[in-house]
Design a protein around this motif. Structure first.
Motif, PDB file in Angstrom:
ATOM      1  N   ARG A 131     -13.092   3.871 -35.633  1.00 19.79           N
ATOM      2  CA  ARG A 131     -13.996   4.964 -35.993  1.00 19.79           C
ATOM      3  C   ARG A 131     -13.355   5.976 -36.942  1.00 19.79           C
ATOM      4  NH1 ARG A 131     -14.862   6.747 -31.212  1.00 19.79           N
ATOM      5  NH2 ARG A 131     -13.509   8.568 -31.285  1.00 19.79           N
ATOM      6  N   GLU A 132     -12.071   6.313 -36.701  1.00 22.56           N
ATOM      7  CA  GLU A 132     -11.449   7.417 -37.433  1.00 22.56           C
ATOM      8  C   GLU A 132     -10.513   6.960 -38.545  1.00 22.56           C
ATOM      9  OE1 GLU A 132      -9.721  10.265 -34.744  1.00 22.56           O
ATOM     10  OE2 GLU A 132     -11.316   9.975 -33.251  1.00 22.56           O
ATOM     11  N   ASN A 143      -8.352   4.074 -25.389  1.00 21.43           N
ATOM     12  CA  ASN A 143      -9.356   3.956 -26.451  1.00 21.43           C
ATOM     13  C   ASN A 143      -8.743   3.867 -27.837  1.00 21.43           C
ATOM     14  OD1 ASN A 143      -8.454   6.608 -26.333  1.00 21.43           O
ATOM     15  ND2 ASN A 143     -10.420   7.490 -26.943  1.00 21.43           N
ATOM     16  N   SER A 144      -7.523   3.337 -27.926  1.00 19.48           N
ATOM     17  CA  SER A 144      -6.842   3.227 -29.221  1.00 19.48           C
ATOM     18  C   SER A 144      -7.668   2.441 -30.243  1.00 19.48           C
ATOM     19  CB  SER A 144      -5.483   2.541 -29.046  1.00 19.48           C
ATOM     20  OG  SER A 144      -4.575   3.339 -28.339  1.00 19.48           O
ATOM     21  N   GLU A 176     -10.856   1.817 -30.402  1.00 16.03           N
ATOM     22  CA  GLU A 176     -12.056   2.551 -30.796  1.00 16.03           C
ATOM     23  C   GLU A 176     -11.721   3.647 -31.804  1.00 16.03           C
ATOM     24  OE1 GLU A 176     -15.290   5.631 -28.791  1.00 16.03           O
ATOM     25  OE2 GLU A 176     -14.007   4.393 -27.509  1.00 16.03           O
ATOM     26  N   ILE A 177     -10.631   4.367 -31.553  1.00 13.33           N
ATOM     27  CA  ILE A 177     -10.217   5.443 -32.464  1.00 13.33           C
ATOM     28  C   ILE A 177      -9.857   4.880 -33.833  1.00 13.33           C
ATOM     29  CG2 ILE A 177      -8.331   7.072 -32.906  1.00 13.33           C
ATOM     30  CD1 ILE A 177      -8.445   7.793 -29.946  1.00 13.33           C
ATOM     31  N   ALA A 186      -3.273   6.465 -28.080  1.00 18.05           N
ATOM     32  CA  ALA A 186      -4.399   7.044 -28.811  1.00 18.05           C
ATOM     33  C   ALA A 186      -4.091   8.443 -29.318  1.00 18.05           C
ATOM     34  CB  ALA A 186      -5.639   7.064 -27.915  1.00 18.05           C
ATOM     35  N   ARG A 199      -3.858   9.735 -33.353  1.00 17.61           N
ATOM     36  CA  ARG A 199      -4.601  10.870 -33.910  1.00 17.61           C
ATOM     37  C   ARG A 199      -3.655  11.914 -34.498  1.00 17.61           C
ATOM     38  NH1 ARG A 199      -9.401  11.463 -29.456  1.00 17.61           N
ATOM     39  NH2 ARG A 199     -11.089  10.720 -30.804  1.00 17.61           N
TER      40      ARG A 199
END
Length: 331
Positions: A53-54, A46-47, A49-50, A15, A19
């Protein structure tokens, strides 16, 4: 219109790396040419999810467990339908126009099946990076080296290697490849799990009659050590075991026996050096690598009839002698 290139990033619990590095890939990869695809190897952080979302513009391919570097990419390229793929490490920062020179070169040279950009070190950006630098070679006993890197010595990039050049292997940190050729030669060897698998793949690409080139008009920056740090004995184990497997499976039987005999003598010296330095975990890793090699080599029975190393002038070198006895620290 169908895009030609898949920029494929394999992720496992990365994750923080996503980012840090994915923004440059999204920013500098032309959307009319390529899709950026993150293949998740069963992450438990939380890969996902990131990514959702991002990075909604990034495509995802989700696997239920960690298949390792080699099998992870094989499964991904089996499911993806693109003419070309870039196997891009999750800790690579790309630059403006990084993809276009690679694509243009391969499109203009049908006999080229794979290529790599110039790879510089993220932490010391004036220097080449260990895993690929400005193009990879191996010496007569299978030791990898690069334009810009011999063993652990990294040269400063002064433009001395800015000409495209035929190379023996392209780095798995940023490997541009024709997907049809990748599949034809069998992809990355899943038994390797990780380390040396791209050199083995490139050897088979050459045996199939194709060229591999470095295109320094493209530049990327690699952090390195994101999966296994050099201080980790598991990295020592995989490097030593996989190098022996690579030599065994890609050399004719009789020549391979001779080369492997000498290579194993060199590995004995490496074992002794680790013992003298008190690095016993690394010494044990070499013993384990050799024991497992003896078991695993039986799985490879279809050996080539030619020694491809004879066609590469650089493969006549003995970089161990050059580096440690003659003091030659530059390519």
């Amino acid at each position: 219109m169908k895009k030609k290139v898949a920029v494929v990033i394999l992720n496992w619990n990365g994750a923080a790396l996503l980012r840090r590095f994915l923004p440059s890939v999204c920013q500098h990869t032309p959307t009319q040419l390529a899709d950026v695809i993150v293949v998740d190897n069963g992450s438990t952080d939380n890969s996902i999810e990131i990514l959702s979302r991002e990075f909604p513009q990034v495509l995802t391919l989700l696997f239920p467990r960690n298949y390792g570097f080699a099998e992870g990419y094989n499964r991904a390229l089996d499911e993806l339908d693109y003419e070309y793929a870039v196997l891009l490490n999750s800790d690579v920062e790309v630059t403006p126009r990084w993809l276009e020179p690679l694509l243009e070169f391969v499109e203009n040279h049908p006999d080229v099946a794979a290529c790599q950009p110039k790879i510089r070190a993220l932490r010391e950006p004036e220097k080449f990076e260990y895993a690929g630098a400005a193009g990879g070679f191996i010496d007569r006993y299978g030791y990898p080296f690069c334009r810009g890197r011999l063993f652990g010595t990294l040269e400063i990039d002064r433009g001395q290697y800015d000409a495209p050049l035929d190379i023996f292997w392209a780095s798995g940190a940023a490997l541009f490849v024709r997907t049809a050729v990748y599949r034809t030669v069998g992809g990355l060897d899943p038994l390797f799990f990780a380390h040396m698998e791209e050199i083995d793949l490139c050897w088979r690409i050459h045996l199939a009659g194709h060229r591999i080139v470095v295109v320094p008009q493209s530049t990327v920056y690699h952090q390195g050590g994101a999966s296994l740090d050099a201080a980790n004995p598991q990295k020592t184990y995989l490097n030593f075991r996989n190098n022996l497997l690579m030599l065994h499976k890609n050399l004719p039987r009789q020549e391979g026996k001779k080369i492997l005999f000498i290579r194993r003598l060199y590995d004995t010296l490496a074992f002794g050096r680790f013992v003298v330095l008190g690095q016993f975990a690394h010494a044990r890793a070499i013993l384990r690598a050799h024991n497992d090699f003896r078991k695993m080599r039986k799985r490879y029975t279809d050996l080539p009839g030619e020694n491809l190393l004879n066609t590469f002038p650089e493969a006549r070198r003995n970089i161990t002698i050059d580096y440690f006895l003659k003091g030659k620290k530059q390519f």
